[in-house]
Design an enzyme around this catalytic site. Sequence first.
Site, PDB file in Angstrom:
ATOM      1  N   ASN A 179      -2.027  -0.194   6.884  1.00  0.00           N
ATOM      2  CA  ASN A 179      -1.519  -1.483   7.373  1.00  0.00           C
ATOM      3  C   ASN A 179      -0.585  -2.160   6.365  1.00  0.00           C
ATOM      4  OD1 ASN A 179      -3.498  -2.201   5.566  1.00  0.00           O
ATOM      5  ND2 ASN A 179      -4.618  -3.539   6.953  1.00  0.00           N
TER       6      ASN A 179
ATOM      7  N   TYR B 232     -12.306  -2.137  -3.877  1.00  0.00           N
ATOM      8  CA  TYR B 232     -12.839  -2.345  -2.523  1.00  0.00           C
ATOM      9  C   TYR B 232     -14.367  -2.276  -2.485  1.00  0.00           C
ATOM     10  CZ  TYR B 232      -8.297  -2.243  -0.104  1.00  0.00           C
ATOM     11  OH  TYR B 232      -7.036  -2.540   0.378  1.00  0.00           O
TER      12      TYR B 232
ATOM     13  N   GLU C 128      -9.586 -10.306  -7.768  1.00  0.00           N
ATOM     14  CA  GLU C 128      -8.553  -9.284  -7.564  1.00  0.00           C
ATOM     15  C   GLU C 128      -7.405  -9.406  -8.570  1.00  0.00           C
ATOM     16  OE1 GLU C 128      -9.343  -8.430  -2.821  1.00  0.00           O
ATOM     17  OE2 GLU C 128      -7.487  -9.443  -3.397  1.00  0.00           O
TER      18      GLU C 128
ATOM     19  N   LYS D 280       0.831  -1.211   0.000  1.00  0.00           N
ATOM     20  CA  LYS D 280       0.000   0.000   0.000  1.00  0.00           C
ATOM     21  C   LYS D 280       0.872   1.271   0.000  1.00  0.00           C
ATOM     22  CE  LYS D 280      -3.864  -2.320   2.293  1.00  0.00           C
ATOM     23  NZ  LYS D 280      -4.924  -2.200   3.325  1.00  0.00           N
TER      24      LYS D 280
ATOM     25  N   HIS E  41      -1.991  -5.569   1.481  1.00  0.00           N
ATOM     26  CA  HIS E  41      -3.305  -6.194   1.289  1.00  0.00           C
ATOM     27  C   HIS E  41      -3.087  -7.589   0.742  1.00  0.00           C
ATOM     28  CE1 HIS E  41      -7.412  -6.936  -0.100  1.00  0.00           C
ATOM     29  NE2 HIS E  41      -6.830  -7.429  -1.183  1.00  0.00           N
TER      30      HIS E  41
HETATM   31  P1  CMP Z   1      -7.319  -4.689   3.604  1.00  0.00           P
HETATM   32  O1  CMP Z   1      -6.833  -6.052   3.929  1.00  0.00           O
HETATM   33  O2  CMP Z   1      -6.767  -4.023   2.401  1.00  0.00           O
HETATM   34  O3  CMP Z   1      -8.921  -4.736   3.481  1.00  0.00           O
HETATM   35  C1  CMP Z   1      -9.742  -3.622   3.737  1.00  0.00           C
HETATM   36  C2  CMP Z   1      -8.983  -2.464   4.320  1.00  0.00           C
HETATM   37  O4  CMP Z   1      -9.763  -1.481   4.965  1.00  0.00           O
HETATM   38  C3  CMP Z   1      -8.050  -2.957   5.404  1.00  0.00           C
HETATM   39  O5  CMP Z   1      -7.023  -3.736   4.851  1.00  0.00           O
HETATM   40  C4  CMP Z   1      -7.630  -1.647   6.042  1.00  0.00           C
HETATM   41  O6  CMP Z   1      -6.629  -0.989   5.284  1.00  0.00           O
HETATM   42  C5  CMP Z   1      -8.916  -0.807   5.912  1.00  0.00           C
HETATM   43  N1  CMP Z   1      -9.633  -0.603   7.164  1.00  0.00           N
HETATM   44  C6  CMP Z   1      -9.780   0.575   7.781  1.00  0.00           C
HETATM   45  N2  CMP Z   1     -10.509   0.468   8.874  1.00  0.00           N
HETATM   46  C7  CMP Z   1     -10.849  -0.822   8.988  1.00  0.00           C
HETATM   47  C8  CMP Z   1     -11.598  -1.564   9.947  1.00  0.00           C
HETATM   48  N3  CMP Z   1     -12.171  -0.988  11.009  1.00  0.00           N
HETATM   49  N4  CMP Z   1     -11.740  -2.889   9.743  1.00  0.00           N
HETATM   50  C9  CMP Z   1     -11.179  -3.490   8.654  1.00  0.00           C
HETATM   51  N5  CMP Z   1     -10.455  -2.831   7.715  1.00  0.00           N
HETATM   52  C10 CMP Z   1     -10.274  -1.505   7.891  1.00  0.00           C
END
Ligand code: CMP
Length: 138
Positions: free
Chosen positions: A112, A49, A126, A9, A115
């Site tokens: 984070n 998303y 995806e 990311k 992904h």
């Molecule tokens: P990702 O695995 O890319 O899938 C959805 C993304 O939403 C997640 O990682 C985070 O980057 C983002 N996100 C932000 N807030 C939340 C939350 N409360 N719960 C889950 N995903 C979140």
Amino acid sequence: MERTLSIIKPDGVARGIIGEVIKRLEINNLKIVAMKMLKMDTALAQGFYAVHKERPFFDSLTDFMTSGPVVVMVLEGENAITKYREIMGATDYREAAEGTIRKDFATDIEKNVVHGSDSPETAAFEISYFFNRFELIV
Ligand code: CMP
């Protein structure tokens, strides 16, 4: 053999840990069979998303994902989906296991670092979202 989609990311790219993430994939026998760097626009991020479009974090997430370049890869290996999810650690870095990418580098539940696809069906969607068949090494 299974394939999964990985994204480093914008926070991971900006902090200069592309190499660190890729090293962790390679030492765990996840083979990179496609890779590119790109900057998503809003429509691309919203489409990717779309399953989260009713979630309160959707706008913030798509803003973040368009804030800078990302590295998108297809990983191949035995149980690649589960294996990569183990290497990434829990979505919320505070719950991630020791030694995982998110435990070591994430700063926020949203920022984070990485992904990964969560199921074979998601992986198929995806992977085809970002790569055509000529870009996937067979
Ligand atoms: P990702 O695995 O890319 O899938 C959805 C993304 O939403 C997640 O990682 C985070 O980057 C983002 N996100 C932000 N807030 C939340 C939350 N409360 N719960 C889950 N995903 C979140």
